[in-house]
Design a protein around this motif. Structure first.
Motif, PDB file in Angstrom:
ATOM      1  N   GLU A   1       0.747  -1.256   0.115  1.00 10.20           N
ATOM      2  CA  GLU A   1      -0.024   0.068  -0.043  1.00 10.20           C
ATOM      3  C   GLU A   1       0.816   1.401   0.063  1.00 10.20           C
ATOM      4  O   GLU A   1       0.625   2.210  -0.696  1.00 10.20           O
ATOM      5  N   LYS A   2       1.860   1.301   0.735  1.00  5.80           N
ATOM      6  CA  LYS A   2       2.937   2.558   0.820  1.00  5.80           C
ATOM      7  C   LYS A   2       3.461   2.634  -0.331  1.00  5.80           C
ATOM      8  O   LYS A   2       3.488   3.872  -0.894  1.00  5.80           O
ATOM      9  N   LEU A   3       3.844   1.563  -1.182  1.00  4.47           N
ATOM     10  CA  LEU A   3       4.504   1.850  -2.389  1.00  4.47           C
ATOM     11  C   LEU A   3       3.600   2.274  -3.436  1.00  4.47           C
ATOM     12  O   LEU A   3       4.158   2.898  -4.310  1.00  4.47           O
ATOM     13  N   LYS A   4       2.556   1.823  -3.404  1.00  2.00           N
ATOM     14  CA  LYS A   4       1.214   2.189  -4.507  1.00  2.00           C
ATOM     15  C   LYS A   4       1.264   3.547  -4.245  1.00  2.00           C
ATOM     16  O   LYS A   4       1.068   4.551  -4.960  1.00  2.00           O
ATOM     17  N   LYS A   5       1.054   4.247  -3.064  1.00  2.00           N
ATOM     18  CA  LYS A   5       0.838   5.598  -2.505  1.00  2.00           C
ATOM     19  C   LYS A   5       1.973   6.306  -3.027  1.00  2.00           C
ATOM     20  O   LYS A   5       1.718   7.533  -3.585  1.00  2.00           O
ATOM     21  N   ALA A   6       3.099   5.793  -2.942  1.00  2.00           N
ATOM     22  CA  ALA A   6       4.400   6.571  -3.366  1.00  2.00           C
ATOM     23  C   ALA A   6       4.456   6.910  -5.121  1.00  2.00           C
ATOM     24  O   ALA A   6       5.138   7.443  -5.743  1.00  2.00           O
ATOM     25  N   GLY A   7       3.622   5.963  -5.751  1.00  2.00           N
ATOM     26  CA  GLY A   7       3.691   6.136  -7.114  1.00  2.00           C
ATOM     27  C   GLY A   7       3.800   5.127  -8.000  1.00  2.00           C
ATOM     28  O   GLY A   7       3.780   4.891  -9.249  1.00  2.00           O
ATOM     29  N   ALA A   8       4.178   3.839  -7.477  1.00  2.00           N
ATOM     30  CA  ALA A   8       4.167   2.496  -8.323  1.00  2.00           C
ATOM     31  C   ALA A   8       3.002   2.112  -8.791  1.00  2.00           C
ATOM     32  O   ALA A   8       1.863   2.294  -8.209  1.00  2.00           O
ATOM     33  N   ASP A   9       3.104   1.958  -9.959  1.00  2.00           N
ATOM     34  CA  ASP A   9       1.951   1.732 -11.010  1.00  2.00           C
ATOM     35  C   ASP A   9       1.758   0.145 -11.307  1.00  2.00           C
ATOM     36  O   ASP A   9       0.478  -0.263 -11.272  1.00  2.00           O
ATOM     37  N   ARG A  10       2.512  -0.756 -11.361  1.00  2.00           N
ATOM     38  CA  ARG A  10       2.333  -2.055 -11.557  1.00  2.00           C
ATOM     39  C   ARG A  10       3.446  -2.948 -10.755  1.00  2.00           C
ATOM     40  O   ARG A  10       4.111  -2.561  -9.813  1.00  2.00           O
ATOM     41  N   TYR A  11       3.036  -4.366 -10.629  1.00  2.00           N
ATOM     42  CA  TYR A  11       3.898  -5.043 -10.070  1.00  2.00           C
ATOM     43  C   TYR A  11       3.865  -6.347 -10.399  1.00  2.00           C
ATOM     44  O   TYR A  11       2.961  -6.974 -10.888  1.00  2.00           O
ATOM     45  N   LEU A  12       5.192  -7.014 -10.762  1.00  2.00           N
ATOM     46  CA  LEU A  12       5.327  -8.516 -11.219  1.00  2.00           C
ATOM     47  C   LEU A  12       5.792  -9.338 -10.270  1.00  2.00           C
ATOM     48  O   LEU A  12       6.577  -8.967  -9.468  1.00  2.00           O
ATOM     49  N   LEU A  13       5.024 -10.430 -10.109  1.00  2.00           N
ATOM     50  CA  LEU A  13       5.394 -11.294  -8.921  1.00  2.00           C
ATOM     51  C   LEU A  13       4.796 -12.630  -9.696  1.00  2.00           C
ATOM     52  O   LEU A  13       3.657 -13.181  -9.639  1.00  2.00           O
ATOM     53  N   ARG A  14       5.642 -13.413 -10.394  1.00  2.00           N
ATOM     54  CA  ARG A  14       5.281 -14.848 -10.834  1.00  2.00           C
ATOM     55  C   ARG A  14       4.876 -15.769  -9.919  1.00  2.00           C
ATOM     56  O   ARG A  14       5.538 -15.967  -8.688  1.00  2.00           O
ATOM     57  N   HIS A  15       3.823 -16.234 -10.257  1.00  2.00           N
ATOM     58  CA  HIS A  15       3.299 -17.449  -9.077  1.00  2.00           C
ATOM     59  C   HIS A  15       4.321 -18.719  -9.140  1.00  2.00           C
ATOM     60  O   HIS A  15       4.217 -19.537  -8.178  1.00  2.00           O
ATOM     61  N   GLU A  16       4.912 -18.764 -10.261  1.00  2.00           N
ATOM     62  CA  GLU A  16       5.987 -19.976 -10.320  1.00  2.00           C
ATOM     63  C   GLU A  16       5.299 -21.085 -10.881  1.00  2.00           C
ATOM     64  O   GLU A  16       5.880 -21.917 -11.853  1.00  2.00           O
ATOM     65  N   THR A  17       4.376 -21.726 -10.100  1.00  4.52           N
ATOM     66  CA  THR A  17       3.623 -22.874 -10.223  1.00  4.52           C
ATOM     67  C   THR A  17       2.381 -22.848  -9.648  1.00  4.52           C
ATOM     68  O   THR A  17       2.555 -22.447  -8.394  1.00  4.52           O
ATOM     69  N   ALA A  18       1.159 -23.121  -9.920  1.00 11.59           N
ATOM     70  CA  ALA A  18      -0.003 -23.133  -9.230  1.00 11.59           C
ATOM     71  C   ALA A  18      -0.306 -24.474  -8.598  1.00 11.59           C
ATOM     72  O   ALA A  18      -1.463 -24.476  -8.118  1.00 11.59           O
ATOM     73  N   ASP A  19       0.437 -25.340  -8.767  1.00  9.42           N
ATOM     74  CA  ASP A  19       0.402 -26.810  -7.999  1.00  9.42           C
ATOM     75  C   ASP A  19       1.057 -26.658  -6.599  1.00  9.42           C
ATOM     76  O   ASP A  19       2.327 -26.752  -6.869  1.00  9.42           O
ATOM     77  N   GLU A  20       0.409 -27.263  -5.826  1.00  8.95           N
ATOM     78  CA  GLU A  20       1.038 -27.025  -4.339  1.00  8.95           C
ATOM     79  C   GLU A  20       2.097 -28.072  -4.417  1.00  8.95           C
ATOM     80  O   GLU A  20       3.366 -27.590  -3.650  1.00  8.95           O
ATOM     81  N   LYS A  21       2.110 -29.227  -4.728  1.00  9.24           N
ATOM     82  CA  LYS A  21       3.332 -30.131  -4.590  1.00  9.24           C
ATOM     83  C   LYS A  21       4.622 -29.664  -5.593  1.00  9.24           C
ATOM     84  O   LYS A  21       5.596 -29.869  -5.165  1.00  9.24           O
TER      85      LYS A  21
END
Ligand code: 5AD
Length: 346
Positions: free
Chosen positions: A147-167
């Protein structure tokens, strides 16, 4: 092929159908049909434009131990570095001159970069380059921090989930990390109004078509603005050093499928794709991608941001060589544009 037709008509596929769709990459006829559709859909939303993002790899310190990654905390041979705010701003001004209007601040999960320090960096970039978008790619943090980073002006965020399978997630990550926290971060980021990017590696160790089908299903649920995928490439200093590299053809097939599933998505032809094959990025664009992310990091540190073996970081993929890339894309009928390249709101 039934699955391909269903995909094109916009119907929801079952898990089994996604599996068969993923596996159809060996069928040249299916790929051609899907590729035509993907190119058509992309041209409706983006014409022939390709967006560029200037990638600033500002720290390779990382607290995490992701088994596949060459800058993970247990890679003892990695020479660690951090850029100062002044160095980051210099990267931005070089990039601005070259026509970049998005800066991607990417780094390992480096606890040195507290919220206050990142907020100061974001504010300074926004102050100096008010017409540019800032994308963060700095891993898992809590809601208040995002939230702080967004308020400071960040527009986008990349965070790959890497794999959607728990195992599968557990096979790629140490016990302290969890898929559920990754997903929590992605949903928090969305709620906070970031343009959000998720994604995964293609051909990571022990990945199955069933896992990839789960990735496609998770992405449908999340409905991100950006999706990053690239082939897994082993890194010599990790436990996966002797694993096989991910398949370029399958990566291209998945880019095509993603374009059809998410018509307006911002989809990069990634550095990993360009590393796995010399014309990988051009082929990525032809398969449905519409973004490239040349490297704007200071030259002296580029070799040290080695997520995987032989990561390209000197030739035409660098920001300084944007003109060469422009010519390469022009030759295949695409135009690099000087634009923030936001996700279309209409
Ligand atoms: N091969 C390909 N991609 C990798 N990444 C990390 N390590 C590798 C590797 N060995 C990707 C991850 C991460 C992104 C920044 O780089 O998906 O999210």
């Amino acid at each position: 092929m039934q699955e391909a037709e269903k995909l094109i008509s916009g119907e929801k596929l079952t898990h089994g159908e996604y599996v068969r769709l993923v596996e159809s990459y060996r069928d040249a006829g299916v790929r051609e049909t899907l590729e035509k559709e993907a190119v058509h859909i992309r041209s409706m939303h983006y014409g022939r434009h390709v967006f560029i993002r200037g990638l600033i790899e500002f720290t390779n310190y990382c607290r995490n131990g992701c088994f596949y990654c060459g800058i993970n905390a247990s890679c003892k041979n990695t020479k660690r570095y951090r850029l100062t705010k002044e160095e980051i701003l210099k990267c931005c001004s070089n990039g601005y001159e070259l026509g970049f209007r998005t800066f991607v601040l990417q780094g390992g999960e480096d606890l040195y970069f507290t919220d206050d320090i990142i907020v100061d960096i974001i504010s300074s970039i926004k102050n100096d380059f008010p017409d540019c978008a800032i994308t963060l790619s700095i891993g898992e943090r809590d809601y208040a921090s995002y939230e702080k980073l967004k308020k400071a002006g960040a527009d986008r965020y990349l965070l790959r989930h890497e794999t959607a399978d728990e195992k599968h997630y557990k096979l790629l990550h140490p016990s302290g990390m969890s898929l559920s926290n990754r997903k929590r971060c992605l949903y928090d980021l969305k709620e906070l109004g970031y343009q959000v990017g998720a994604g995964f590696m293609v051909g990571s160790p022990k990945q199955t078509s069933d896992n990839i089908a789960s990735d496609l299903e998770f992405l449908s649920e999340l409905n991100p603005h950006m999706i990053g995928i690239g082939p897994f490439i082993p890194h010599h200093d990790t436990r996966f050093a002797n694993e096989k590299q991910g398949c370029v053809e399958l990566t291209l097939h998945l880019l095509t499928i993603l374009r059809i599933m998410f018509p307006k998505v911002l989809l990069p032809a990634t550095t990993a794709l360009g590393t796995a094959q010399h014309d990988g990025r051009e082929r990525g664009i032809l398969a449905g991608a519409n973004v490239v992310m040349p490297n704007l990091s200071p030259e002296k540190h580029r070799q040290d941001y080695s997520l995987y073996n032989n990561k390209i970081c000197t030739g035409d993929e660098t920001a300084e060589c944007i003109e060469n890339l422009r010519v390469k894309f022009k030759n295949i009928g695409y135009e690099i544009v000087c634009d923030r390249g936001d996700y279309p709101t209409d």
